[in-house]
Enzyme design. Sequence first.
Site, PDB file in Angstrom:
ATOM      1  N   LYS A  16       0.848  -1.204   0.000  1.00  8.90           N
ATOM      2  CA  LYS A  16       0.000   0.000   0.000  1.00  8.90           C
ATOM      3  C   LYS A  16       0.874   1.241   0.000  1.00  8.90           C
ATOM      4  O   LYS A  16       2.036   1.220   0.411  1.00  8.90           O
ATOM      5  CB  LYS A  16      -0.937   0.030   1.222  1.00  8.90           C
ATOM      6  CG  LYS A  16      -0.272   0.019   2.619  1.00  8.90           C
ATOM      7  CD  LYS A  16       0.198   1.358   3.124  1.00  8.90           C
ATOM      8  CE  LYS A  16       0.872   1.262   4.481  1.00  8.90           C
ATOM      9  NZ  LYS A  16       1.703   2.419   4.829  1.00  8.90           N
ATOM     10  N   ASP A 147      -2.116  -2.088  10.030  1.00 10.80           N
ATOM     11  CA  ASP A 147      -2.314  -2.042   8.575  1.00 10.80           C
ATOM     12  C   ASP A 147      -2.841  -3.365   7.998  1.00 10.80           C
ATOM     13  O   ASP A 147      -3.092  -3.456   6.793  1.00 10.80           O
ATOM     14  CB  ASP A 147      -0.983  -1.742   7.859  1.00 10.80           C
ATOM     15  CG  ASP A 147      -0.478  -0.330   8.130  1.00 10.80           C
ATOM     16  OD1 ASP A 147      -1.270   0.505   8.604  1.00 10.80           O
ATOM     17  OD2 ASP A 147       0.709  -0.078   7.863  1.00 10.80           O
TER      18      ASP A 147
HETATM   19  O1  C5P Z   1       0.171  -1.756  14.514  1.00 10.85           O
HETATM   20  P1  C5P Z   1       1.589  -2.013  14.152  1.00 10.85           P
HETATM   21  O2  C5P Z   1       2.152  -3.208  14.876  1.00 10.85           O
HETATM   22  O3  C5P Z   1       1.839  -2.088  12.703  1.00 10.85           O
HETATM   23  O4  C5P Z   1       2.399  -0.756  14.659  1.00 10.85           O
HETATM   24  C1  C5P Z   1       3.803  -0.761  14.750  1.00 10.85           C
HETATM   25  C2  C5P Z   1       4.224   0.416  15.606  1.00 10.85           C
HETATM   26  O5  C5P Z   1       3.959   1.638  14.917  1.00 10.85           O
HETATM   27  C3  C5P Z   1       3.486   0.537  16.922  1.00 10.85           C
HETATM   28  O6  C5P Z   1       4.089  -0.228  17.927  1.00 10.85           O
HETATM   29  C4  C5P Z   1       3.592   2.026  17.205  1.00 10.85           C
HETATM   30  O7  C5P Z   1       4.876   2.332  17.709  1.00 10.85           O
HETATM   31  C5  C5P Z   1       3.516   2.637  15.815  1.00 10.85           C
HETATM   32  N1  C5P Z   1       2.147   3.048  15.455  1.00 10.85           N
HETATM   33  C6  C5P Z   1       1.579   4.150  16.066  1.00 10.85           C
HETATM   34  N2  C5P Z   1       0.318   4.558  15.735  1.00 10.85           N
HETATM   35  C7  C5P Z   1      -0.384   3.896  14.789  1.00 10.85           C
HETATM   36  C8  C5P Z   1       0.163   2.769  14.138  1.00 10.85           C
HETATM   37  C9  C5P Z   1       1.444   2.371  14.487  1.00 10.85           C
HETATM   38  O8  C5P Z   1       2.207   4.786  16.932  1.00 10.85           O
HETATM   39  N3  C5P Z   1      -1.607   4.325  14.472  1.00 10.85           N
END
Ligand code: C5P
Length: 308
Positions: A16, A147
């Site tokens: 994406k 995501d």
């Molecule tokens: O959700 P995901 O595991 O992909 O997110 C990875 C990291 O990215 C999270 O641990 C956080 O530090 C950051 N993140 C965030 N806010 C979001 C998505 C991701 O701070 N909306």
Amino acid sequence: MTVAPGTTLTVRAPAKVNLHLGVGAPREDGFHPLETVFHAIGLHDDITATVKGSWSLDLRAASYVEAGAVPLDDTNIVAHAARLLADHHGLSSLDAEVLIDKSIPVAGGMAGGSADGAAALVVLDRLFDLRTSDEAILDLAARLGSDVPFALYGGTALGTGRGEVITPQPDRTTWWWVLVPSADGLSTPAVYRRWDEMFPGASETPTSARRVLAAIEVGSPYFLGVALHNDLQAAACDLRPDLTALIERGEAEGAHRGIVSGSGPTCAFICDDADSARAVAAALQGAGHPVVLVANGPVAGAHVVSYL
Ligand code: C5P
């Protein structure tokens, strides 16, 4: 239902780019509230799973993908997806030989890991005939990562919450993109941390995606170029100052606009059409960027491509 050993299935999931990425001040759980427009493009990871007596995970990667950066142990999102799905159905394990065929750059801001998580949920669900409800698959996807639900939907979609709440958007245009991955990835948490440092007084309400949604409705690459917006771009460029020059170069070579994809460092350039995208890609390659890809969007979310 028992599935015959050797039965094989391949599921494909897309990368994406974020056409809009509005970020708000961090919530109590540390995640940032988002208003984003996800857009699935024709660059994919394929996951092939074969029923076997035990679990194994392997990787085959495109030449430009840093294969060594992908762990193949229990920390891989595919292994995590298998555990979540098995637990959901009260099973001790889902024993399969799994191959990740990777074309999406690692730690590139294009949700390559999330694509693998989404593809793993679908391939294991179908292979073992688990018949997991859509609602449950989406819930497991959100637990895997912010995501991952979008990688199930594909297309073009509004993402809210921490990105996991998906509202599909009508998008009747084929958009042409040039993508320039970097040899070195950026850690998403590190980019968000840098954003927190740079914008300590940020509003809790993320910037609105309405301009991008209006440009999509018009269907003009020029207007989409004007509207593209990424709040994380300043933080990504602060960590990787070379990205600013890359974006300027792509725009000088004929792209309507260049933008950092998600948390970066991949940069995405919106072009007029396929020919223009190929010309911009050739110019950027000539300017010393060894890996330049052309892809269009929107494309489908995670789906079965082979039953062999
Ligand atoms: O959700 P995901 O595991 O992909 O997110 C990875 C990291 O990215 C999270 O641990 C956080 O530090 C950051 N993140 C965030 N806010 C979001 C998505 C991701 O701070 N909306």
